[in-house]
Design a protein around this motif. Structure first.
Motif, PDB file in Angstrom:
ATOM      1  N   ASP A   1       0.813  -1.215   0.000  1.00 14.69           N
ATOM      2  CA  ASP A   1       0.000   0.000   0.000  1.00 14.69           C
ATOM      3  C   ASP A   1       0.853   1.274   0.000  1.00 14.69           C
ATOM      4  OD1 ASP A   1       1.038  -0.129   2.521  1.00 14.69           O
ATOM      5  OD2 ASP A   1      -0.874  -0.124   3.587  1.00 14.69           O
ATOM      6  N   GLY A   2       2.183   1.084  -0.024  1.00 13.78           N
ATOM      7  CA  GLY A   2       3.065   2.242  -0.058  1.00 13.78           C
ATOM      8  C   GLY A   2       2.999   3.086   1.193  1.00 13.78           C
ATOM      9  N   LYS A   3       2.703   2.453   2.334  1.00 18.40           N
ATOM     10  CA  LYS A   3       2.613   3.219   3.574  1.00 18.40           C
ATOM     11  C   LYS A   3       4.018   3.465   4.134  1.00 18.40           C
ATOM     12  CE  LYS A   3       0.361   3.459   8.093  1.00 18.40           C
ATOM     13  NZ  LYS A   3      -0.512   2.790   9.067  1.00 18.40           N
ATOM     14  N   MET A   4       4.382   4.728   4.195  1.00 17.44           N
ATOM     15  CA  MET A   4       5.672   5.143   4.737  1.00 17.44           C
ATOM     16  C   MET A   4       5.435   5.857   6.058  1.00 17.44           C
ATOM     17  SD  MET A   4       9.049   5.486   4.352  1.00 17.44           S
ATOM     18  CE  MET A   4       9.493   5.398   2.615  1.00 17.44           C
ATOM     19  N   THR A   5       6.042   5.330   7.115  1.00 18.32           N
ATOM     20  CA  THR A   5       5.871   5.919   8.442  1.00 18.32           C
ATOM     21  C   THR A   5       7.227   6.313   9.018  1.00 18.32           C
ATOM     22  OG1 THR A   5       3.896   4.591   8.889  1.00 18.32           O
ATOM     23  CG2 THR A   5       5.021   5.535  10.788  1.00 18.32           C
ATOM     24  N   ILE A   6       7.369   7.557   9.381  1.00 23.06           N
ATOM     25  CA  ILE A   6       8.543   8.029  10.130  1.00 23.06           C
ATOM     26  C   ILE A   6       8.070   8.198  11.564  1.00 23.06           C
ATOM     27  CG2 ILE A   6      10.335   9.778  10.351  1.00 23.06           C
ATOM     28  CD1 ILE A   6      10.435   8.305   7.707  1.00 23.06           C
ATOM     29  N   SER A   7       8.389   7.238  12.407  1.00 27.95           N
ATOM     30  CA  SER A   7       7.908   7.270  13.786  1.00 27.95           C
ATOM     31  C   SER A   7       8.772   8.157  14.677  1.00 27.95           C
ATOM     32  CB  SER A   7       7.861   5.851  14.360  1.00 27.95           C
ATOM     33  OG  SER A   7       9.133   5.227  14.258  1.00 27.95           O
ATOM     34  N   GLU A   8       9.985   8.456  14.230  1.00 29.89           N
ATOM     35  CA  GLU A   8      10.883   9.339  14.998  1.00 29.89           C
ATOM     36  C   GLU A   8      11.871   9.989  14.051  1.00 29.89           C
ATOM     37  OE1 GLU A   8      14.745   8.626  17.745  1.00 29.89           O
ATOM     38  OE2 GLU A   8      12.907   7.727  18.545  1.00 29.89           O
ATOM     39  N   TYR A   9      11.988  11.293  14.149  1.00 33.74           N
ATOM     40  CA  TYR A   9      13.037  12.027  13.442  1.00 33.74           C
ATOM     41  C   TYR A   9      13.419  13.157  14.383  1.00 33.74           C
ATOM     42  CZ  TYR A   9      15.613  14.002   9.479  1.00 33.74           C
ATOM     43  OH  TYR A   9      16.605  14.462   8.651  1.00 33.74           O
ATOM     44  N   ALA A  10      14.388  12.874  15.249  1.00 37.68           N
ATOM     45  CA  ALA A  10      14.655  13.753  16.388  1.00 37.68           C
ATOM     46  C   ALA A  10      16.018  14.423  16.310  1.00 37.68           C
ATOM     47  CB  ALA A  10      14.548  12.962  17.682  1.00 37.68           C
ATOM     48  N   PHE A  11      16.033  15.701  16.678  1.00 36.96           N
ATOM     49  CA  PHE A  11      17.252  16.492  16.816  1.00 36.96           C
ATOM     50  C   PHE A  11      17.360  16.840  18.298  1.00 36.96           C
ATOM     51  CE2 PHE A  11      15.658  16.869  12.599  1.00 36.96           C
ATOM     52  CZ  PHE A  11      16.747  17.006  11.760  1.00 36.96           C
ATOM     53  N   ASP A  12      18.303  16.225  18.980  1.00 32.72           N
ATOM     54  CA  ASP A  12      18.402  16.348  20.437  1.00 32.72           C
ATOM     55  C   ASP A  12      19.747  16.981  20.792  1.00 32.72           C
ATOM     56  OD1 ASP A  12      18.211  16.122  23.145  1.00 32.72           O
ATOM     57  OD2 ASP A  12      17.747  13.983  23.173  1.00 32.72           O
ATOM     58  N   PHE A  13      19.720  18.216  21.320  1.00 28.19           N
ATOM     59  CA  PHE A  13      20.962  18.925  21.614  1.00 28.19           C
ATOM     60  C   PHE A  13      21.018  19.340  23.081  1.00 28.19           C
ATOM     61  CE2 PHE A  13      20.478  19.292  17.065  1.00 28.19           C
ATOM     62  CZ  PHE A  13      21.769  19.047  16.616  1.00 28.19           C
ATOM     63  N   ASN A  14      22.177  19.119  23.674  1.00 32.44           N
ATOM     64  CA  ASN A  14      22.396  19.408  25.090  1.00 32.44           C
ATOM     65  C   ASN A  14      22.091  20.870  25.428  1.00 32.44           C
ATOM     66  OD1 ASN A  14      23.377  16.819  25.013  1.00 32.44           O
ATOM     67  ND2 ASN A  14      25.536  17.396  25.168  1.00 32.44           N
ATOM     68  N   ASP A  15      21.372  21.064  26.539  1.00 29.25           N
ATOM     69  CA  ASP A  15      21.056  22.399  27.055  1.00 29.25           C
ATOM     70  C   ASP A  15      20.208  23.236  26.092  1.00 29.25           C
ATOM     71  OD1 ASP A  15      22.627  21.840  29.345  1.00 29.25           O
ATOM     72  OD2 ASP A  15      24.439  22.424  28.257  1.00 29.25           O
ATOM     73  N   ILE A  16      19.676  22.611  25.067  1.00 32.92           N
ATOM     74  CA  ILE A  16      18.788  23.303  24.122  1.00 32.92           C
ATOM     75  C   ILE A  16      17.416  22.649  24.163  1.00 32.92           C
ATOM     76  CG2 ILE A  16      18.354  23.888  21.707  1.00 32.92           C
ATOM     77  CD1 ILE A  16      21.380  23.975  21.289  1.00 32.92           C
ATOM     78  N   GLY A  17      17.340  21.430  23.654  1.00 33.38           N
ATOM     79  CA  GLY A  17      16.072  20.715  23.657  1.00 33.38           C
ATOM     80  C   GLY A  17      16.031  19.651  22.571  1.00 33.38           C
ATOM     81  N   ARG A  18      14.878  19.035  22.469  1.00 31.38           N
ATOM     82  CA  ARG A  18      14.699  17.953  21.496  1.00 31.38           C
ATOM     83  C   ARG A  18      13.489  18.247  20.618  1.00 31.38           C
ATOM     84  NH1 ARG A  18      12.178  12.628  21.058  1.00 31.38           N
ATOM     85  NH2 ARG A  18      13.683  11.083  20.294  1.00 31.38           N
ATOM     86  N   ILE A  19      13.712  18.276  19.309  1.00 34.26           N
ATOM     87  CA  ILE A  19      12.621  18.425  18.350  1.00 34.26           C
ATOM     88  C   ILE A  19      12.418  17.073  17.680  1.00 34.26           C
ATOM     89  CG2 ILE A  19      11.838  19.527  16.223  1.00 34.26           C
ATOM     90  CD1 ILE A  19      13.411  21.975  16.971  1.00 34.26           C
ATOM     91  N   ASP A  20      11.197  16.568  17.758  1.00 32.39           N
ATOM     92  CA  ASP A  20      10.896  15.253  17.195  1.00 32.39           C
ATOM     93  C   ASP A  20       9.726  15.373  16.220  1.00 32.39           C
ATOM     94  OD1 ASP A  20      10.704  12.596  16.629  1.00 32.39           O
ATOM     95  OD2 ASP A  20       9.952  11.980  18.583  1.00 32.39           O
ATOM     96  N   LEU A  21       9.969  14.984  14.976  1.00 36.42           N
ATOM     97  CA  LEU A  21       8.926  15.004  13.959  1.00 36.42           C
ATOM     98  C   LEU A  21       8.528  13.571  13.635  1.00 36.42           C
ATOM     99  CD1 LEU A  21      11.446  17.144  12.964  1.00 36.42           C
ATOM    100  CD2 LEU A  21       9.588  17.874  11.495  1.00 36.42           C
ATOM    101  N   ASN A  22       7.248  13.338  13.395  1.00 34.71           N
ATOM    102  CA  ASN A  22       6.828  12.047  12.856  1.00 34.71           C
ATOM    103  C   ASN A  22       5.692  12.257  11.878  1.00 34.71           C
ATOM    104  OD1 ASN A  22       4.128  11.470  14.203  1.00 34.71           O
ATOM    105  ND2 ASN A  22       5.420  11.807  16.012  1.00 34.71           N
TER     106      ASN A  22
END
Length: 395
Positions: free
Chosen positions: A220-241
């Protein structure tokens, strides 16, 4: 007489196994040709100054990779293919090792070492019908990587790992990637205004990691990105899915053919225009299942508020209060009362206690891309409801 006959049998056996060995010996040029047959789908070609075979190992000396979209071939040096085995026209390669990268040009030096792939499958007849007909490697690894400008390291990573695993029925691919030990030196940014902000926020050196996980189902061509995270010390974590359907092998093939046709057009402007139209048509085959983006604070929000407040002659808490006061008026122009209420509530909670912010758009059922684009051009307020957009904080 017996001795002569025995000696004759030994000679015959030796000759037979020698011929058999010769018949089943690896053909390095055939291995390279099969790799190129698979790379052709991506408009790429691998070349080598020489190809040498030693047992089940193949060495490509002076290798270069030509990609249609690149202005010139990329020099790869020597490539070692280890434990190469032929299987009914396809090849399985235990390990592909690349030469260390060391490029020094115009004051910028790029280095990388310990570059390899493991368990690579080279198909006999490459196509996108099944995973076994695709060029895939189970792992891709890069060791220490760095970029230096004028003798000073400005970016580096300790290690990069990418992994693929295929289900037994060869209908689903799971993948993950991690770039660890990331470091970026922002102290060399030339713009004085930017440098002032960098120092105030304590971002002279940024360290962290990037990770990704997902899967692709071919039917069915189902593409799932369950985690795409940018995690930096003393800044924070941005997670896209995100998740979409319709990204089938047939669609990928059509996209590749559209790109190839555009690149072969002598009129580049016309080719790109035709490619844009083709891609718009192909995108109509995709459906949107949902997506979200989440930010988890690790200290940067308070620093940003303090820095921005200082520019206004107030402290961080006072500046946060001023944002809370202005936000309802600023959002009033959207004319989306429900969404405005969500944003104001989430922003107030986050500014009072910066922990997390999440924006999600999870429709009740998959939406075809043409429907989304049509709704967006017609009535954005209805699109927000259809996509089920939600904004929350500290959850």
């Amino acid at each position: 007489m017996k001795l002569n006959r025995t000696f004759g049998i030994l000679l015959a056996s030796t000759a037979f196994f020698g011929l058999a060995n010769s018949a089943f010996a690896l053909d390095g040029n055939e291995v390279l040709a099969k790799i190129n047959a698979a790379l052709e789908m991506s408009q790429a070609k691998l070349a080598a100054a020489s190809v040498e075979v030693d047992g089940d190992n193949v060495t490509l000396t002076g290798a270069t990779l030509t990609v249609s979209s690149a202005p010139q071939p990329l020099s790869l040096g020597d490539i070692s293919l280890e434990e190469v085995a032929e299987d009914e026209g396809s090849y399985d390669i235990g390990k592909v090792t690349f030469q260390d990268l060391n490029v020094d040009k115009d004051g910028t030096k790029v280095t990388a070492s310990d570059i390899y792939m493991t368990n690579m499958h080279v198909p006999a007849t490459p196509d996108l019908s099944t995973v076994s007909n695709m060029l895939l490697a189970e792992t891709f690894h890069v060791g220490p990587f760095s970029v230096a400008a004028n003798g000073k390291e400005v970016f580096s990573a300790s290690e990069t790992n990418a992994n693929y695993s295929i289900d037994d029925d060869e209908t689903k691919v799971d993948f993950d990637m991690a770039i660890t030990g990331l470091k970026a030196d922002l102290s060399t940014v030339p713009d004085p205004k930017s440098q002032e902000a960098i120092k105030a926020l304590g971002l002279e050196t940024v360290a962290g990691e990037i990770t990704m996980k997902g899967d692709w189902t071919m039917a069915d061509g189902k593409m799932t990105i369950s985690e795409y995270a940018f995690d930096f010390n003393d800044i924070g974590r941005i997670d896209l899915n995100m998740s979409l359907s319709g990204y089938t092998p047939a669609l990928i093939k059509s996209m590749q053919e559209a790109v190839k046709t555009a690149e072969q057009n002598p009129d580049k402007a016309a080719g790109q225009q035709a490619l844009g139209m083709s891609m718009m048509g192909l995108m109509a085959q995709l459906s949107y299942n949902g997506a979200s983006i989440r930010f988890d604070d690790a200290g940067i929000t308070a620093k940003v508020l303090d820095y921005a407040g200082k520019q206004q002659g107030v402290d961080g808490k006072q500046f946060a209060q001023s944002i809370k006061g202005m936000l309802p008026m600023m959002l009033g122009q959207l004319n989306m009362p429900d969404l405005q209420t969500q944003i104001v509530s989430a922003a107030n909670a986050f500014l009072d206690d910066p922990k997390s912010l999440t924006v999600s758009a999870e429709p009740a059922q998959p939406l075809p891309f043409p429907q989304i684009m049509g709704a967006g051009m017609g009535n954005p307020a209805d699109l927000v409801k259809t996509l089920n957009v939600k904004v929350t904080a500290n959850d």
